[in-house]
Design an enzyme around this catalytic site. Sequence first.
Site, PDB file in Angstrom:
ATOM      1  N   ASN A 124       0.861  -1.179   0.000  1.00 45.36           N
ATOM      2  CA  ASN A 124       0.000   0.000   0.000  1.00 45.36           C
ATOM      3  C   ASN A 124       0.902   1.237   0.000  1.00 45.36           C
ATOM      4  O   ASN A 124       1.506   1.562   1.017  1.00 45.36           O
ATOM      5  CB  ASN A 124      -0.892  -0.021   1.253  1.00 45.36           C
ATOM      6  CG  ASN A 124      -1.750   1.216   1.380  1.00 45.36           C
ATOM      7  OD1 ASN A 124      -1.803   2.048   0.465  1.00 45.36           O
ATOM      8  ND2 ASN A 124      -2.429   1.352   2.512  1.00 45.36           N
ATOM      9  N   HIS A 179      -9.423   0.994   5.160  1.00 44.81           N
ATOM     10  CA  HIS A 179      -8.133   1.187   5.832  1.00 44.81           C
ATOM     11  C   HIS A 179      -8.326   2.113   7.032  1.00 44.81           C
ATOM     12  O   HIS A 179      -9.166   3.026   6.991  1.00 44.81           O
ATOM     13  CB  HIS A 179      -7.119   1.784   4.844  1.00 44.81           C
ATOM     14  CG  HIS A 179      -5.725   1.756   5.365  1.00 44.81           C
ATOM     15  ND1 HIS A 179      -5.257   2.701   6.256  1.00 44.81           N
ATOM     16  CD2 HIS A 179      -4.713   0.886   5.166  1.00 44.81           C
ATOM     17  CE1 HIS A 179      -4.003   2.403   6.563  1.00 44.81           C
ATOM     18  NE2 HIS A 179      -3.647   1.312   5.914  1.00 44.81           N
ATOM     19  N   SER A 207       3.837  -2.067  10.198  1.00 42.73           N
ATOM     20  CA  SER A 207       5.296  -2.081  10.389  1.00 42.73           C
ATOM     21  C   SER A 207       5.941  -3.406   9.975  1.00 42.73           C
ATOM     22  O   SER A 207       6.929  -3.827  10.570  1.00 42.73           O
ATOM     23  CB  SER A 207       5.666  -1.706  11.831  1.00 42.73           C
ATOM     24  OG  SER A 207       5.260  -0.372  12.112  1.00 42.73           O
ATOM     25  N   LYS A 252       0.038   4.244  -0.220  1.00 42.82           N
ATOM     26  CA  LYS A 252      -0.624   5.417   0.375  1.00 42.82           C
ATOM     27  C   LYS A 252      -0.410   6.628  -0.544  1.00 42.82           C
ATOM     28  O   LYS A 252      -0.347   6.450  -1.764  1.00 42.82           O
ATOM     29  CB  LYS A 252      -0.129   5.637   1.808  1.00 42.82           C
ATOM     30  CG  LYS A 252      -0.246   4.343   2.638  1.00 42.82           C
ATOM     31  CD  LYS A 252      -0.026   4.516   4.109  1.00 42.82           C
ATOM     32  CE  LYS A 252      -0.171   3.155   4.791  1.00 42.82           C
ATOM     33  NZ  LYS A 252      -0.042   3.236   6.242  1.00 42.82           N
ATOM     34  N   GLU A 283      -6.731   4.553   7.988  1.00 43.57           N
ATOM     35  CA  GLU A 283      -6.587   5.984   7.666  1.00 43.57           C
ATOM     36  C   GLU A 283      -7.866   6.537   7.041  1.00 43.57           C
ATOM     37  O   GLU A 283      -8.184   7.719   7.207  1.00 43.57           O
ATOM     38  CB  GLU A 283      -5.360   6.176   6.754  1.00 43.57           C
ATOM     39  CG  GLU A 283      -4.071   5.970   7.546  1.00 43.57           C
ATOM     40  CD  GLU A 283      -2.911   5.390   6.765  1.00 43.57           C
ATOM     41  OE1 GLU A 283      -2.926   5.433   5.531  1.00 43.57           O
ATOM     42  OE2 GLU A 283      -1.978   4.856   7.409  1.00 43.57           O
ATOM     43  N   GLY A 307       2.830   2.345  10.703  1.00 43.47           N
ATOM     44  CA  GLY A 307       3.746   3.462  10.543  1.00 43.47           C
ATOM     45  C   GLY A 307       4.497   3.837  11.808  1.00 43.47           C
ATOM     46  O   GLY A 307       5.115   4.902  11.875  1.00 43.47           O
ATOM     47  N   GLU A 330      -4.894  -5.043  10.610  1.00 46.44           N
ATOM     48  CA  GLU A 330      -3.892  -4.001  10.797  1.00 46.44           C
ATOM     49  C   GLU A 330      -4.155  -3.283  12.118  1.00 46.44           C
ATOM     50  O   GLU A 330      -4.965  -2.344  12.156  1.00 46.44           O
ATOM     51  CB  GLU A 330      -3.950  -2.992   9.645  1.00 46.44           C
ATOM     52  CG  GLU A 330      -3.680  -3.583   8.280  1.00 46.44           C
ATOM     53  CD  GLU A 330      -3.188  -2.517   7.300  1.00 46.44           C
ATOM     54  OE1 GLU A 330      -2.122  -2.747   6.702  1.00 46.44           O
ATOM     55  OE2 GLU A 330      -3.827  -1.473   7.156  1.00 46.44           O
TER      56      GLU A 330
HETATM   57  P1  13P Z   1       3.277   0.441   7.543  1.00 47.25           P
HETATM   58  O1  13P Z   1       3.791  -0.856   6.930  1.00 47.25           O
HETATM   59  O2  13P Z   1       3.986   1.646   7.010  1.00 47.25           O
HETATM   60  O3  13P Z   1       3.214   0.361   9.016  1.00 47.25           O
HETATM   61  O4  13P Z   1       1.759   0.607   7.023  1.00 47.25           O
HETATM   62  C1  13P Z   1       0.898  -0.465   7.128  1.00 47.25           C
HETATM   63  C2  13P Z   1      -0.338  -0.137   6.393  1.00 47.25           C
HETATM   64  O5  13P Z   1      -1.087   0.710   6.789  1.00 47.25           O
HETATM   65  C3  13P Z   1      -0.614  -0.885   5.160  1.00 47.25           C
HETATM   66  O6  13P Z   1      -1.911  -0.657   4.706  1.00 47.25           O
END
Ligand code: 13P
Length: 251
Positions: free
Chosen positions: A9, A95, A213, A11, A97, A173, A167
């Site tokens: 992803n 997601h 992560s 983003k 976010e 992150g 997740e």
């Molecule tokens: P990170 O791998 O940067 O922690 O992000 C995970 C994520 O949100 C994947 O959709």
Amino acid sequence: MRKKIVAGNWKMNKSWPEAQALVHALIEKKAMIPAGVQVIIAPPAPYLQPLSVAAAPAIAVAAQNCSQHDSGAYTGEISSVMLASMHVNICIIGHSERRQFYGENNEIIRTKVDACLRNAITPIFCCGELLAERNAGEHFTTVAAQVKDALFHLSAEEVSKVVIAYEPVWAIGTGVTASNEQAEEMHAFIRAFVSKNYNQDVADSISILYGGSVNAANAAELFACPNVDGGLVGGASLKADDFMTIIQAAQ
Ligand code: 13P
């Protein structure tokens, strides 16, 4: 059948030249992709169509979000009908976010899952608890409610088409990965929950990915957990070498 999937992803990252360079670097290494591992990248929407051509057939392309509506007066939105018409057949839905910054709740996410399925798009449905919820011991009830509200209206045939990504929000992150035990425990819980509501065959047909992560150093251990079928990778999917190491860890 459950299959191994590693999805990146991206983003809201990468200029167009950077995006092209990353896909080029991945395609150069495509011989390293283990047989039986499906590799997906989810770049920003403007890059979907050209990158789906550049990445095929070794790597599939997914959207990061879509509208719950098929068409109409929804300025700025992209529908699953449009994605399907561009041969983009996978979409991340719900997601954290999107939940946090764009007000997506379980009800909206349910209608987005429906939009994907009625347009033959595989939803990668995301669930996961906040740190406060885990600290309060509410992580199982939170995730169960997310899964139930977004998916359990589906028929067994429909739900078998969904990929679930667990997740934990506190791991996204942050560099703080769920431990192997925490990941396995929640994945096993989700699979048992699906089995209870449908049946074991359905539960055994759904890939459940871990996200939060994941990196080149921890992927192999996480993916070795019996109920972890691969990963949804953020930051580490933006570097070709790291992402390829993670893909190989899903073998
Ligand atoms: P990170 O791998 O940067 O922690 O992000 C995970 C994520 O949100 C994947 O959709």
